[in-house]
Scaffold this motif. Structure first.
Motif, mmCIF file in Angstrom:
data_model
loop_
_atom_site.group_PDB
_atom_site.id
_atom_site.type_symbol
_atom_site.label_atom_id
_atom_site.label_comp_id
_atom_site.label_asym_id
_atom_site.label_seq_id
_atom_site.Cartn_x
_atom_site.Cartn_y
_atom_site.Cartn_z
ATOM 1 N N TRP A 16 28.001 38.131 30.051
ATOM 2 C CA TRP A 16 29.383 38.046 30.528
ATOM 3 C C TRP A 16 30.063 39.414 30.605
ATOM 4 O O TRP A 16 30.955 39.633 31.434
ATOM 5 C CB TRP A 16 30.210 37.104 29.653
ATOM 6 N N ASP B 190 39.218 40.432 31.793
ATOM 7 C CA ASP B 190 38.315 39.449 31.192
ATOM 8 C C ASP B 190 38.361 39.437 29.672
ATOM 9 O O ASP B 190 37.949 38.457 29.052
ATOM 10 C CB ASP B 190 36.878 39.739 31.631
ATOM 11 N N HIS C 34 42.124 32.150 25.695
ATOM 12 C CA HIS C 34 40.965 31.369 26.120
ATOM 13 C C HIS C 34 41.322 30.416 27.256
ATOM 14 O O HIS C 34 40.512 30.201 28.174
ATOM 15 C CB HIS C 34 40.389 30.603 24.933
ATOM 16 N N ASP D 244 40.957 32.086 30.311
ATOM 17 C CA ASP D 244 39.596 32.599 30.499
ATOM 18 C C ASP D 244 39.519 34.089 30.170
ATOM 19 O O ASP D 244 38.832 34.857 30.842
ATOM 20 C CB ASP D 244 39.111 32.335 31.927
#
Length: 706
Positions: A285, A324, A366, A369
């Motif tokens: 990721w 992110d 979260h 995301d």
């Protein structure tokens, strides 16, 4: 299990610590060397944590007698690559009057930035005496220190009168090759497993050979394998559930080790399923992630206090940027605004909010995301931490919790209690170093890690270079066994590839950071960023290693404040269009002028914010910008300074892109040595005329690409 871990690899004269894992502070542990080269005279102590400093190359085997049995560990030692070198500065290089100054502390990576261990004395022309001078001295108007250093470029700071004002910096280059590299891959062939090592020569180095080493924790033994040059084979029948193979490349220097894990599971009465894993590689990721660092107490604005709840209410902004992962500077209890002087490692700071409010912020991220990176500070504590106070006050249970150094080595001017002083780095006398020779400290810090890891998605590890490699190896296995996606980001300044060896997933790139600063100030051409990328290979990082690319952080001046007008945009664009993990420091995108200044919400630079949004979006849209490898592209600059422009091609098998950056103050017109399509992907504008206009950045598609 108390086994100390995988084989260790080092050179003669280097020191490693050997320690039981998952320590029990009331248990008895004993170490001994059971095999060593015939010429070696090295011994080790009988403490629970010991230090081995090998004196000749070869293989050393040590044993740990622990409550759960006797454990063996292999230590492979290579020849010492270091050479004599001299750091030196003259009085003319110091912007201050040195009359009355009689010595200078000299610090650098070679001594872990520890004040007082190496001094250049001013005791008279040609006189190099002084108990702590360590081959340093003063001759005429030159201050110097003789040390041994490995090949590469090294920097040292001369802190006169043990202070950073005044100070001078010395740089020295030691000739010789970088470190080779090695990669392990595995496959099954009928009833055998085949492990192949691919060795890569270092810059200016000879072709390396490969050594395979098995893990002393496993049942797979040397008798059960065959090795032919760069290939290891073993029968499937000899494998237990878990087997680990390690390898190093060896030439003038040795590489960091690579590891391949082999899993063998029953799949029927006479068959087994074999799978291979590369445990040192980062989670998938993060390869295309963008990190956003928040200096916590400056984020909410200039009229409100920053709390976890206040940050949570601003998560929509982070969503709009498209980041992110969010890295928060320390959130534990601390008397300081920056939070790195921690007084309680197990609780959140009262001014920021409760543990439950912190968990709520993580949950909200979260939902968006976005992952949370926790700033793990376990090299030191505040000197107002109760444990340090109890140590200095002579409480026996805390006697070994912090490093102790001789009073003669102390440079702080503090009248410390007792006949010694605490160890610390730089002039950080208010944050004493913890003592990792103490089982109690290791147990304590593992408890800290276990406290926060279930709540967050990764650790940014403060002063990672100050903590023993063996401890980080234990931490990695401990965390990855629970969650392979958990991220470990090191603060290792300057860079050191050893922290890639089954320790960290992402590494600070101090080389690119420094080069981008030099480009921004006009002290280096734009093309020098290629040299910074080459440094990764010279250091010995494998191609799979990920580096955090950044232009500023909470420890540095703002790029736009220090560098030429307009150069922030192409510098930021470089971090997003070169291989690695880009990091945006809060306010970088809003025009905050000071390193820890208040976030500019109402008066921020809206155009700069949109510029960063576009960089993030473009990287998310085009996998070519997340690929490895960079190919320089020749370009002619028709207007402007050619040294302020650089171009390169990036891409995958299926997609190629060309990036052109302009660090100059004005737009330039360029032509490339290859044809491109007529659209600039960055601002989605059409190209016109005989050349390509570059304001800050252009992202182009090579012609003929399907």
């Amino acid at each position: 299990m108390h086994h100390p871990g995988p084989p260790r690899f080092l050179h003669v004269g280097e020191s490693i610590e050997l320690a039981p894992r998952n320590p029990d502070t009331v248990a008895e542990y004993a170490w001994q060397i059971v095999d060593q080269p015939a010429e070696s005279m090295v011994t080790i102590d009988d403490e629970a944590v010991v230090h081995l400093v090998p004196d000749v190359p070869g293989i050393y085997r040590v044993e740990l007698d622990a409550p759960d049995g006797v454990h063996s560990q292999t230590v492979r030692v290579f020849p010492d690559p270091r050479r004599e070198a001299r750091f030196s500065v003259t009085t003319d290089e110091v912007d201050s009057d040195l009359d009355g100054v009689d010595h200078a502390a000299v610090i650098g990576q070679f001594n872990d930035f520890t004040m007082g261990t190496h001094r250049a004395e001013r005791t008279g022309e040609g006189d190099r005496s002084g108990e702590n001078a360590r081959a340093g001295g003063y001759v005429g108007n030159e201050w110097f220190l003789d040390v041994t250093l490995p090949p590469g470029t090294h920097e040292a700071i001369f802190a006169f009168d043990d202070e950073f004002e005044p100070h001078a910096t010395s740089e020295v280059t030691v000739d010789g090759p970088g470190r080779p590299r090695v990669r392990l891959d595995g496959r099954r062939e009928d009833d055998e497993i085949v492990v192949t090592a691919t060795a890569d020569a270092a810059p200016n180095g000879s072709v390396p050979s490969v050594e395979f080493h098995l893990d002393d924790r496993d049942t797979l033994t040397r008798d059960a394998v065959t090795v032919d040059d760069e290939t290891l084979r073993a029968s499937v029948d000899t494998l237990s559930e878990l087997s680990r193979v390690h390898a190093v490349a060896v030439a003038e220097r040795h590489s960091i080790a690579d590891t391949l894990t082999i899993h063998s599971e029953p799949a029927g009465e006479r068959t087994r399923t074999i799978s291979f894993d590369r445990p040192a590689d980062p989670p998938a990721w993060v390869r295309d992630a963008t990190i956003y660092e928040i200096f916590v107490r400056a984020f909410a604005g200039d009229t409100v206090d920053t709390t976890f709840a206040a940050i949570e209410r601003r998560v929509p902004y982070l969503e709009s940027l498209g980041v992110d992962a969010v890295w928060l500077t320390p959130v534990c209890e601390s008397p300081t605004r920056h939070g790195y002087h921690i007084t309680d490692l197990f609780d959140t700071a009262a001014d920021l909010g409760t543990r439950e409010e912190f968990a709520s912020l993580v949950d909200r991220l979260h939902e968006a995301d976005i992952r949370m990176l926790f700033d793990l500070v376990i090299n030191h504590t505040s000197r107002d931490h109760p444990a340090f106070q109890l140590q200095r006050a002579g409480v026996p249970e805390y006697a070994d919790h912090y490093e102790r150094v001789p009073a003669t080595q102390d440079t702080t001017g503090v009248d410390w209690a007792g006949d010694d002083a605490p160890g610390h780095y730089f002039t950080w006398s208010k944050i004493p170093n913890l003592n990792y020779d103490s089982l109690a400290v290791r147990e304590w810090m593992l408890d800290v890690i276990d406290e926060w890891a279930p709540l967050v998605d990764g650790f940014r590890c403060d002063v990672a270079w100050g903590i023993p490699h063996g401890f980080w190896k234990e931490v990695r296995e401990r965390l990855k066994s629970r969650d392979e996606e958990f991220l470990l980001l090191d603060e290792t300044v300057p860079r050191d590839a050893a922290f890639r060896e089954n320790e960290f997933d992402v590494h600070y790139d101090t080389d690119l950071y420094a080069v981008l600063r030099n480009i921004g100030t006009g002290d280096a051409p734009a093309s020098s960023l290629f040299d910074a990328l080459d440094d990764s290979r010279r250091h010995g990082y494998p191609n799979e290693a990920l580096h955090m690319r950044y232009v500023e952080n909470h420890d540095e001046d703002r790029y736009a404040t220090e560098c030429n007008d307009g150069s922030l945009r192409p510098a930021a664009a470089a971090t997003f269009t070169l291989p690695g993990v880009p990091m945006v420091y809060y306010g970088q995108e809003r025009g905050v002028p000071t390193d820890r200044g208040t976030m500019r919400w109402h008066d921020g630079d809206a155009a700069l914010t949109e510029f960063h949004r576009r960089l993030i979006a473009l990287r998310n849209e085009y996998p070519a910008l997340c690929a490895s490898g960079v190919e320089p592209v020749a370009c002619d600059v028709h207007t402007g300074d050619p040294e302020r422009v650089v171009a390169y091609e990036r891409g995958t098998e299926y997609e190629r892109l060309i990036v052109v950056l302009n660090f100059g103050p004005d737009p330039v017109i360029v032509t490339l040595d290859r044809a491109v399509e007529h659209t600039d992907l960055f601002d989605e504008s059409a190209l016109t005329g005989d050349g390509i206009r570059i304001d800050d950045i252009a992202v182009l598609i090579p012609s003929g690409q399907e």
